[in-house]
Motif scaffolding. Structure first.
Motif, short mmCIF file in Angstrom:
data_model
loop_
_atom_site.label_atom_id
_atom_site.label_comp_id
_atom_site.label_asym_id
_atom_site.label_seq_id
_atom_site.Cartn_x
_atom_site.Cartn_y
_atom_site.Cartn_z
N ASP A 130 0.86 -1.18 0.00
CA ASP A 130 0.00 0.00 0.00
C ASP A 130 0.89 1.24 0.00
N LEU A 131 0.86 1.99 -1.08
CA LEU A 131 1.74 3.15 -1.21
C LEU A 131 1.39 4.27 -0.23
N ARG A 132 0.18 4.27 0.30
CA ARG A 132 -0.22 5.30 1.27
C ARG A 132 0.14 4.92 2.70
N ALA A 133 0.62 3.70 2.89
CA ALA A 133 1.09 3.28 4.21
C ALA A 133 2.53 3.71 4.38
N SER A 134 2.92 4.01 5.60
CA SER A 134 4.31 4.39 5.87
C SER A 134 5.19 3.15 5.82
N ARG A 135 6.50 3.39 5.73
CA ARG A 135 7.43 2.25 5.64
C ARG A 135 7.29 1.34 6.87
N VAL A 136 7.31 1.92 8.05
CA VAL A 136 6.95 1.20 9.28
C VAL A 136 5.77 1.98 9.86
N HIS A 137 4.58 1.47 9.66
CA HIS A 137 3.36 2.24 9.97
C HIS A 137 2.90 2.04 11.41
N ALA A 138 2.83 0.78 11.86
CA ALA A 138 2.30 0.49 13.19
C ALA A 138 2.91 -0.79 13.74
N VAL A 139 2.72 -0.99 15.03
CA VAL A 139 3.18 -2.22 15.70
C VAL A 139 2.01 -2.82 16.46
N LEU A 140 1.81 -4.11 16.27
CA LEU A 140 0.79 -4.87 17.00
C LEU A 140 1.51 -5.69 18.07
N ARG A 141 1.09 -5.55 19.32
CA ARG A 141 1.78 -6.28 20.40
C ARG A 141 0.78 -6.76 21.45
#
Length: 345
Positions: free
Chosen positions: A55-66
């Motif tokens: 997804d080009l609109r997503a950041s390179r590291v967008h979020a973290v799930l933990r």
């Protein structure tokens, strides 16, 4: 080693190391399934992520799930577009099974591995379903907001759309109808008609702690924090109640524990957290009793399913003698069915 495995479709059985899974509802990866195999997984378009989305609109590291204290947390990592959750941009979200969130132009549906296999393998929800669920949440939040205003003592005319009680019979009838509706809503949302489990030496059937919690919960103000109500806690509590009355006690317990992390003085969450433990103990006893009778009657498949139910109820307490007994009996039945020419499953 990556903490997630990508599959091209939803027909993926529960994996031995599965903690959770994400189903892509819409976006470039629509239809894909990501099985999370660790307690932490990064999401973004960069190849270094555990969950890589095109997804080009997503950041390179967008979020973290933990996974943190038995709750799944989704946290934004300074992305340019943030995370869209329940119609709002959020930075930190406490996820529950069935929740959906958007990263860039991609919408992902979250499921904990505690869900049943049929739910895990079900196709992702449609965009129409997600919109309908969001509309329902919005209506529930509006109701909670109005109920909170009632508790804080705001004037009835404001809540009743400008209706002012008058000496006339019509105004009185409207006021009575409104109060009747408010009372019905109170009992529908905050009373429990279930019969408490009796215990030896206790005529009421409740422990001292639950009696104390029950007494404090008779006051409507006890259900709410001393300040303004925490919407997230109330939504999680309502979800926990739905799981509790559906017999999904472990899922309900997770919801109530999360509520207490957000709002430690939530009296009803404390009460129903204890009721979850009591309900699990009671059902374990019942299932073990029926399982043993089924074995005596030669109904091995029935007995196997009941032992399996006990293991599911006690999967977080595997040192429990009932869990150990059920696991041993389950394995014996599986072997016996295989020796008789069945699959054992």
């Amino acid at each position: 080693m990556s903490n997630a495995i990508r599959f091209k479709h939803s027909l993926v059985a529960r994996q031995p190391v599965e903690h959770a899974r994400l189903k892509v509802v819409q976006g470039p990866d629509s239809g894909a399934i990501y099985v999370v195999t660790g307690t932490r997984a990064s999401i973004g378009r960069g190849e270094e992520n555990d969950i890589v989305i095109a997804d080009l609109r997503a950041s390179r590291v967008h979020a973290v799930l933990r996974l943190e204290s038995q709750a799944w947390i989704l946290e934004d990592q300074g992305s340019s577009n943030g995370i869209l959750y329940q119609g709002k941009l959020q930075r930190v979200i406490v996820l529950k099974s069935g929740d959906a969130f958007s990263v860039g132009e991609s919408t992902l549906e979250f499921h904990s591995a505690e869900e049943g296999t049929s739910i895990l393998m079900a196709p992702p929800k449609s965009q129409e379903q997600l919109v309908a669920e969001q509309n329902q949440i919005n209506l529930q939040e509006q109701f909670l907001s109005r109920r909170a205003k009632m508790v804080r003592g705001e004037s009835l005319p404001n809540l009743m759309g400008g209706l002012k009680p008058s000496g006339g019979s019509e105004g009185n009838r409207k006021l009575i109808l409104y109060l009747a509706f408010a009372g019905a809503a109170y009992f529908m949302f905050f009373t429990d008609d279930s019969t408490p489990t009796r215990r030896p030496g206790n005529a009421t059937g409740l422990t001292k702690n639950s009696e104390s919690s029950l007494n404090s919960s008779n006051n409507l103000a006890a259900y709410l924090p001393s300040t303004s109500p925490n919407k997230s806690a109330e939504i999680l509590f309502r979800d926990g109640m739905r799981e509790y009355f559906s017999g999904n006690y472990n899922r309900a317990r997770t919801q109530f524990e999360t509520v207490l992390q957000i709002s430690p003085n939530h009296a009803m969450a404390s009460l129903y957290l204890e009721k979850c433990s009591t309900s699990v103990r009671d059902e374990v006893k019942v299932q073990l009793s029926f399982a043993k009778k089924a074995m005596e009657a030669g109904k091995l498949r029935d007995a196997r399913s009941r032992f399996d139910r006990v293991m599911r109820l006690l999967y977080k307490d595997q040192a429990n003698p009932a869990y150990i007994e059920s696991k041993e009996q389950y394995q014996k039945i599986v072997q016996q069915l295989k020796s008789e020419g069945g699959s054992g499953l």
